[in-house]
Design an enzyme around this catalytic site. Structure first.
Site, PDB file in Angstrom:
ATOM      1  N   HIS A 230       5.082  -0.466   9.344  1.00 18.90           N
ATOM      2  CA  HIS A 230       4.541   0.705   8.626  1.00 18.90           C
ATOM      3  C   HIS A 230       4.437   1.894   9.589  1.00 18.90           C
ATOM      4  O   HIS A 230       4.775   3.024   9.225  1.00 18.90           O
ATOM      5  CB  HIS A 230       3.130   0.411   8.098  1.00 18.90           C
ATOM      6  CG  HIS A 230       3.044  -0.692   7.083  1.00 18.90           C
ATOM      7  ND1 HIS A 230       2.168  -1.738   7.189  1.00 18.90           N
ATOM      8  CD2 HIS A 230       3.729  -0.902   5.917  1.00 18.90           C
ATOM      9  CE1 HIS A 230       2.288  -2.546   6.128  1.00 18.90           C
ATOM     10  NE2 HIS A 230       3.236  -2.064   5.348  1.00 18.90           N
TER      11      HIS A 230
ATOM     12  N   LYS B  88      -5.980  -7.349  -6.976  1.00 18.15           N
ATOM     13  CA  LYS B  88      -5.225  -8.004  -5.901  1.00 18.15           C
ATOM     14  C   LYS B  88      -6.196  -8.289  -4.767  1.00 18.15           C
ATOM     15  O   LYS B  88      -6.810  -7.354  -4.230  1.00 18.15           O
ATOM     16  CB  LYS B  88      -4.117  -7.041  -5.436  1.00 18.15           C
ATOM     17  CG  LYS B  88      -2.950  -7.725  -4.747  1.00 18.15           C
ATOM     18  CD  LYS B  88      -1.797  -6.728  -4.610  1.00 18.15           C
ATOM     19  CE  LYS B  88      -0.936  -7.013  -3.397  1.00 18.15           C
ATOM     20  NZ  LYS B  88       0.080  -5.983  -3.165  1.00 18.15           N
TER      21      LYS B  88
ATOM     22  N   ARG C 172      13.068  -2.969   3.845  1.00 26.07           N
ATOM     23  CA  ARG C 172      13.408  -3.956   4.869  1.00 26.07           C
ATOM     24  C   ARG C 172      14.708  -4.671   4.553  1.00 26.07           C
ATOM     25  O   ARG C 172      15.559  -4.824   5.400  1.00 26.07           O
ATOM     26  CB  ARG C 172      12.295  -5.009   4.984  1.00 26.07           C
ATOM     27  CG  ARG C 172      11.134  -4.554   5.797  1.00 26.07           C
ATOM     28  CD  ARG C 172       9.943  -5.435   5.550  1.00 26.07           C
ATOM     29  NE  ARG C 172       9.503  -5.298   4.173  1.00 26.07           N
ATOM     30  CZ  ARG C 172       8.373  -5.792   3.691  1.00 26.07           C
ATOM     31  NH1 ARG C 172       7.589  -6.495   4.479  1.00 26.07           N
ATOM     32  NH2 ARG C 172       8.023  -5.602   2.433  1.00 26.07           N
TER      33      ARG C 172
ATOM     34  N   SER D 194       2.775  -7.627   6.198  1.00 30.20           N
ATOM     35  CA  SER D 194       1.332  -7.801   6.360  1.00 30.20           C
ATOM     36  C   SER D 194       0.956  -9.264   6.120  1.00 30.20           C
ATOM     37  O   SER D 194       0.097  -9.810   6.813  1.00 30.20           O
ATOM     38  CB  SER D 194       0.572  -6.910   5.378  1.00 30.20           C
ATOM     39  OG  SER D 194       0.864  -5.564   5.625  1.00 30.20           O
TER      40      SER D 194
HETATM   41  P1  ADP Z   1       2.908  -2.850  -1.095  1.00 29.04           P
HETATM   42  O1  ADP Z   1       1.711  -3.627  -1.517  1.00 29.04           O
HETATM   43  O2  ADP Z   1       3.097  -1.538  -1.795  1.00 29.04           O
HETATM   44  O3  ADP Z   1       4.183  -3.642  -0.962  1.00 29.04           O
HETATM   45  P2  ADP Z   1       2.898  -2.815   1.754  1.00 29.04           P
HETATM   46  O4  ADP Z   1       1.714  -2.470   2.588  1.00 29.04           O
HETATM   47  O5  ADP Z   1       3.370  -4.233   1.827  1.00 29.04           O
HETATM   48  O6  ADP Z   1       2.488  -2.392   0.334  1.00 29.04           O
HETATM   49  O7  ADP Z   1       4.119  -1.861   2.092  1.00 29.04           O
HETATM   50  C1  ADP Z   1       4.072  -0.464   1.908  1.00 29.04           C
HETATM   51  C2  ADP Z   1       5.463   0.120   2.092  1.00 29.04           C
HETATM   52  O8  ADP Z   1       5.924  -0.141   3.419  1.00 29.04           O
HETATM   53  C3  ADP Z   1       6.536  -0.452   1.180  1.00 29.04           C
HETATM   54  O9  ADP Z   1       7.438   0.587   0.885  1.00 29.04           O
HETATM   55  C4  ADP Z   1       7.193  -1.522   2.031  1.00 29.04           C
HETATM   56  O10 ADP Z   1       8.517  -1.777   1.628  1.00 29.04           O
HETATM   57  C5  ADP Z   1       7.159  -0.850   3.391  1.00 29.04           C
HETATM   58  N1  ADP Z   1       7.164  -1.795   4.506  1.00 29.04           N
HETATM   59  C6  ADP Z   1       6.416  -2.906   4.659  1.00 29.04           C
HETATM   60  N2  ADP Z   1       6.692  -3.526   5.821  1.00 29.04           N
HETATM   61  C7  ADP Z   1       7.688  -2.801   6.423  1.00 29.04           C
HETATM   62  C8  ADP Z   1       8.459  -2.946   7.630  1.00 29.04           C
HETATM   63  N3  ADP Z   1       8.283  -3.975   8.449  1.00 29.04           N
HETATM   64  N4  ADP Z   1       9.377  -1.988   7.919  1.00 29.04           N
HETATM   65  C9  ADP Z   1       9.574  -0.959   7.067  1.00 29.04           C
HETATM   66  N5  ADP Z   1       8.906  -0.778   5.903  1.00 29.04           N
HETATM   67  C10 ADP Z   1       7.979  -1.679   5.588  1.00 29.04           C
END
Ligand code: ADP
Length: 162
Positions: free
Chosen positions: A18, A42, A91, A130
């Site tokens: 992120h 959630k 990703r 995460s």
């Molecule tokens: P959500 O619950 O919306 O999926 P996340 O916190 O998992 O929230 O992810 C938020 C955003 O960051 C999404 O667009 C996700 O695809 C992106 N994201 C998550 N992990 C990575 C990563 N390792 N590299 C790039 N983008 C990421």
């Protein structure tokens, strides 16, 4: 034109994947808001106030970035906040399937000027999520270098108090 971008996610917790997207988006747009989605249905590991505090600390070095949280429909938040761009990170193909559906639905709901922009992950973080961090950390595995140091310190502290 002053361009206002929004990057949304659960960030439970925020990872270096992120962070990489945030730092790159902060260079592309005038201002960037990191919008933490509060979704009561959630179950999150870290409460929304905790996530907001951790993220603010981790992003202190970025002058044009602010942190906020919201609940409800993303489009309502986007339209009422006057954002021009919504950033998402990609990703792998599994992200793409979901993200294209969301982006197409949101295109109907967002004000006309708003675009969803996708940034490809740095390959270093293409496996990073995460949920993976939570699992490894809860089992005592080393996640240093995969989450910002300030966030890891707080995760360790909270785990010790459990
Ligand atoms: P959500 O619950 O919306 O999926 P996340 O916190 O998992 O929230 O992810 C938020 C955003 O960051 C999404 O667009 C996700 O695809 C992106 N994201 C998550 N992990 C990575 C990563 N390792 N590299 C790039 N983008 C990421």
């Amino acid at each position: 034109m002053h361009t206002k971008a929004l990057y949304t996610g659960s960030f439970d917790p925020l990872t270096n994947g992120h962070m990489n997207i945030i730092e790159r988006a902060a260079c592309l747009y005038d201002t960037l808001t990191v919008g933490i989605i509060s979704n009561p249905s959630k179950k999150a590991q870290y409460p929304i106030e905790e996530r907001e505090r951790m993220i603010k600390q981790a992003l202190e070095h970025l002058d044009n970035v602010e942190v906020a949280h919201f609940s409800g429909l993303l489009a309502d938040y986007v339209n009422s906040g006057d954002f021009d761009v919504v950033i998402r990170g990609l990703r792998a193909t599994m992200d793409f399937e979901y993200e294209i559906q969301m982006a197409q639905m949101n295109a109907r709901l967002f004000d006309e000027r708003v675009e969803t922009v996708f940034l490809m992950t740095d390959p270093k973080y293409s496996f990073l999520s995460s949920s993976m961090i939570k699992e490894v950390h809860s089992l005592g595995g080393d996640v240093k270098g995969l989450v910002p140091d300030a966030i890891l310190a707080r995760m360790d502290e909270l785990a010790q108090n459990e």
